[in-house]
Design an enzyme around this catalytic site. Sequence first.
Site, PDB file in Angstrom:
ATOM      1  N   ILE A 176       0.835  -1.195   0.000  1.00 30.29           N
ATOM      2  CA  ILE A 176       0.000   0.000   0.000  1.00 30.29           C
ATOM      3  C   ILE A 176       0.872   1.248   0.000  1.00 30.29           C
ATOM      4  CG2 ILE A 176      -1.720   1.288   1.367  1.00 30.29           C
ATOM      5  CD1 ILE A 176      -2.208  -1.539   2.781  1.00 30.29           C
ATOM      6  N   CYS A 177       0.433   2.274  -0.731  1.00 31.70           N
ATOM      7  CA  CYS A 177       1.052   3.599  -0.627  1.00 31.70           C
ATOM      8  C   CYS A 177      -0.046   4.648  -0.785  1.00 31.70           C
ATOM      9  CB  CYS A 177       2.188   3.782  -1.644  1.00 31.70           C
ATOM     10  SG  CYS A 177       1.647   3.918  -3.339  1.00 31.70           S
ATOM     11  N   ARG A 178       0.319   5.853  -1.161  1.00 28.97           N
ATOM     12  CA  ARG A 178      -0.669   6.924  -1.284  1.00 28.97           C
ATOM     13  C   ARG A 178      -1.613   6.695  -2.463  1.00 28.97           C
ATOM     14  NH1 ARG A 178      -0.756  11.819  -4.033  1.00 28.97           N
ATOM     15  NH2 ARG A 178      -2.092  13.406  -3.087  1.00 28.97           N
TER      16      ARG A 178
END
Length: 98
Positions: free
Chosen positions: A62-64
């Site tokens: 997961i990231c932005r």
Amino acid sequence: MKEITTTEVQERLEKGETLHLVDVREADEVAEGIIPGAIHIPLGEVPTRMEELDKSKPYIFICRSGGRSGRATDFLTEEGYDVTNMVGGMLAWEGATE
């Protein structure tokens, strides 16, 4: 690259499924909210900390927005890990955060 949507992740968590989530955002971004149960390994630390991950378990990165987690997914797939990128990242996440 394997991908999963934020909706699919949220539905699986709501069903009580155990997911191995790894957030690769920077510390200041994680301070604004992380999916409960996710571990934090900033993208720049993934190569030196990948031994913390169990190759026998599947992980969701997961990231932005999905770009950095996509890079981590590509890298770790080449290293023999079972990893999936959460497309849309935290910008698309509508579930709980902590």
